[in-house]
Design an enzyme around this catalytic site. Structure first.
Site, PDB file in Angstrom:
ATOM      1  N   CYS A 111       3.897  -4.957  -2.482  1.00  0.00           N
ATOM      2  CA  CYS A 111       3.632  -4.213  -1.070  1.00  0.00           C
ATOM      3  C   CYS A 111       3.193  -2.853  -1.713  1.00  0.00           C
ATOM      4  O   CYS A 111       3.980  -2.538  -2.654  1.00  0.00           O
ATOM      5  CB  CYS A 111       4.611  -4.270  -0.263  1.00  0.00           C
ATOM      6  SG  CYS A 111       4.630  -5.670   0.793  1.00  0.00           S
ATOM      7  N   CYS A 192      -0.068  -5.447   1.913  1.00  0.00           N
ATOM      8  CA  CYS A 192       1.101  -5.292   2.826  1.00  0.00           C
ATOM      9  C   CYS A 192       1.718  -3.820   2.444  1.00  0.00           C
ATOM     10  O   CYS A 192       1.485  -3.217   1.317  1.00  0.00           O
ATOM     11  CB  CYS A 192       2.251  -6.250   2.619  1.00  0.00           C
ATOM     12  SG  CYS A 192       2.714  -6.580   1.107  1.00  0.00           S
TER      13      CYS A 192
HETATM   14  C1  LIG Z   1       6.304   1.204   0.635  1.00  0.00           C
HETATM   15  O1  LIG Z   1       6.306   2.498   0.676  1.00  0.00           O
HETATM   16  C2  LIG Z   1       7.114   3.068   2.036  1.00  0.00           C
HETATM   17  C3  LIG Z   1       6.757   4.512   2.401  1.00  0.00           C
HETATM   18  O2  LIG Z   1       6.941   5.187   1.019  1.00  0.00           O
HETATM   19  C4  LIG Z   1       8.487   2.864   1.479  1.00  0.00           C
HETATM   20  O3  LIG Z   1       9.504   2.860   2.818  1.00  0.00           O
HETATM   21  C5  LIG Z   1       8.853   1.372   1.295  1.00  0.00           C
HETATM   22  O4  LIG Z   1      10.011   0.793   0.859  1.00  0.00           O
HETATM   23  C6  LIG Z   1       7.856   0.629   0.258  1.00  0.00           C
HETATM   24  N1  LIG Z   1       7.819  -0.653  -0.179  1.00  0.00           N
HETATM   25  C7  LIG Z   1       7.833  -0.927  -1.139  1.00  0.00           C
HETATM   26  C8  LIG Z   1       8.179  -2.709  -1.480  1.00  0.00           C
HETATM   27  O5  LIG Z   1       8.071  -0.383  -2.137  1.00  0.00           O
END
Ligand SMILES: *[C@@H]1O[C@H](CO)[C@@H](O)[C@H](O)[C@H]1NC(C)=O
Ligand SMILES: *[C@@H]1O[C@H](CO)[C@@H](O)[C@H](O)[C@H]1NC(C)=O
Ligand SMILES: *[C@@H]1O[C@H](CO)[C@@H](O)[C@H](O)[C@H]1NC(C)=O
Ligand SMILES: *[C@@H]1O[C@H](CO)[C@@H](O)[C@H](O)[C@H]1NC(C)=O
Length: 290
Positions: A111, A192
């Site tokens: 993601c 995602c």
């Molecule tokens: C993706 O980015 C969002 C916002 O910066 C963060 O809250 C989330 O933990 C991130 N997801 C991953 C899987 O790194």
């Protein structure tokens, strides 16, 4: 070459002409081999020469450098790939014909890592390569294997056609275009978290409904999985506001209707270029995307 007395002048003319011809042929051969390294495809109107070797070698290179990919079998991947289009009329290879092939390639896209682009191929790929903070389709195994290649088969034969393949717009369901549509749909379905899209602000329609991004990818975005879409319009003129253009308004309507959260921002091309030349490894932060 020896010249008999009587024909001396004509014979000399031929041998000079012959030498020049040989020289020209040599220069052409040398410059061609300088231009094309071992693994770069030569341009042909038909299937890329050595298609099988190139695809399998690229596949092996990729899974060697990305350890999580070692469950992939490059020979099985090649088999599934060729079964998608061999024996078929090269203007009648459906997008779905690649379904089985797509499932033989195992790769998770984390993601927050997906980068989509339309009419910004060069800068998007340069950015992904320099920073390693995001992945384009061409940075995934599927896209990496097929990037820049051409292929087609023919009806009633299990052979590749090295002589002639339909061009990208010659017929809609040609093997190369159907592959890119299928692979793009897959890449978009996997997206995602937060997603970045780079559009081109130097053209009238930064968002084109007929492009792969407009016709395939946005239709596959899943609002259950995607948190946020950052549309970034890369402008070569400072202070241009492509985000306010009709074309971006169209895009906004489609995204809103699909319950996808997004925003749009114009970014100077020079800022992205500076970042490409002086990247922070594994970080996207050398451009102020926010
Ligand atoms: C993706 O980015 C969002 C916002 O910066 C963060 O809250 C989330 O933990 C991130 N997801 C991953 C899987 O790194
Ligand atoms: C935008 O498109 C033009 C015309 O195709 C191209 O010359 C330019 O490099 C593109 N800009 C970016 C940022 O990719
Ligand atoms: C390749 O495709 C062209 C154009 O469709 C066709 O004329 C030709 O017979 C095909 N086969 C080979 C072996 O060139
Ligand atoms: C709006 O979304 C619905 C389903 O969510 C879809 O059927 C329809 O085609 C969409 N309309 C536009 C203009 O995208």
């Amino acid at each position: 070459m020896t010249c008999r007395k009587f024909y001396v002048s004509r014979c000399r003319l031929f041998s000079i002409f012959g030498s020049i011809l040989i020289l020209v042929i040599l220069v052409v051969i040398v410059s061609m081999s300088v231009q094309h390294g071992d693994n770069t495809p030569t341009t042909t109107k038909g299937t890329t020469t050595n298609l099988k070797t190139i695809v399998i070698e690229r596949c092996r290179d990729y899974i060697r450098t990305v350890p999580q990919m070692s469950s992939n079998n490059c020979d099985a991947i090649w088999e599934a790939f060729q079964n998608s289009f061999l024996g078929k009329d090269p203007c009648n290879v459906k997008v779905e014909d690649y379904d089985l092939f797509i499932t033989t390639v195992q790769q998770d896209i984390p993601c927050n890592k997906s980068l989509f682009w339309s009419k910004t191929s060069q800068i998007a790929h340069d950015f992904a390569k320099a920073t390693k903070c995001l992945m384009t389709l061409e940075d995934t195994l599927l896209g990496y294997m097929m990037d820049g290649l051409k292929w087609c088969g023919q009806q009633h034969s299990k052979e590749l056609n090295y002589t002639s393949c339909p061009g990208w717009i010659e017929c809609e369901f040609n093997p190369v275009r159907s592959f890119w549509r299928r692979a793009s749909a897959h890449f978009a379905e996997l997206a995602c978290g937060n997603v970045l899209v780079m559009l081109n602000g130097s053209i009238d329609t930064p968002f084109n409904k007929q492009s792969i991004f407009g016709s395939v990818e946005i239709k596959r975005f899943d609002s259950e999985k995607i948190n946020y879409i950052s549309i970034r319009v890369i402008d070569s003129l400072q202070d241009r506001v492509s985000c306010n253009s009709m074309s971006l308004e169209d895009l906004g309507k489609i995204l809103k209707n699909a319950s996808l959260n997004f925003d749009c921002k114009d970014i100077d091309k020079s800022e992205v270029e500076r970042c490409i030349n002086d990247p922070i490894p594994y970080s996207c932060d050398c451009v102020n995307w926010k």
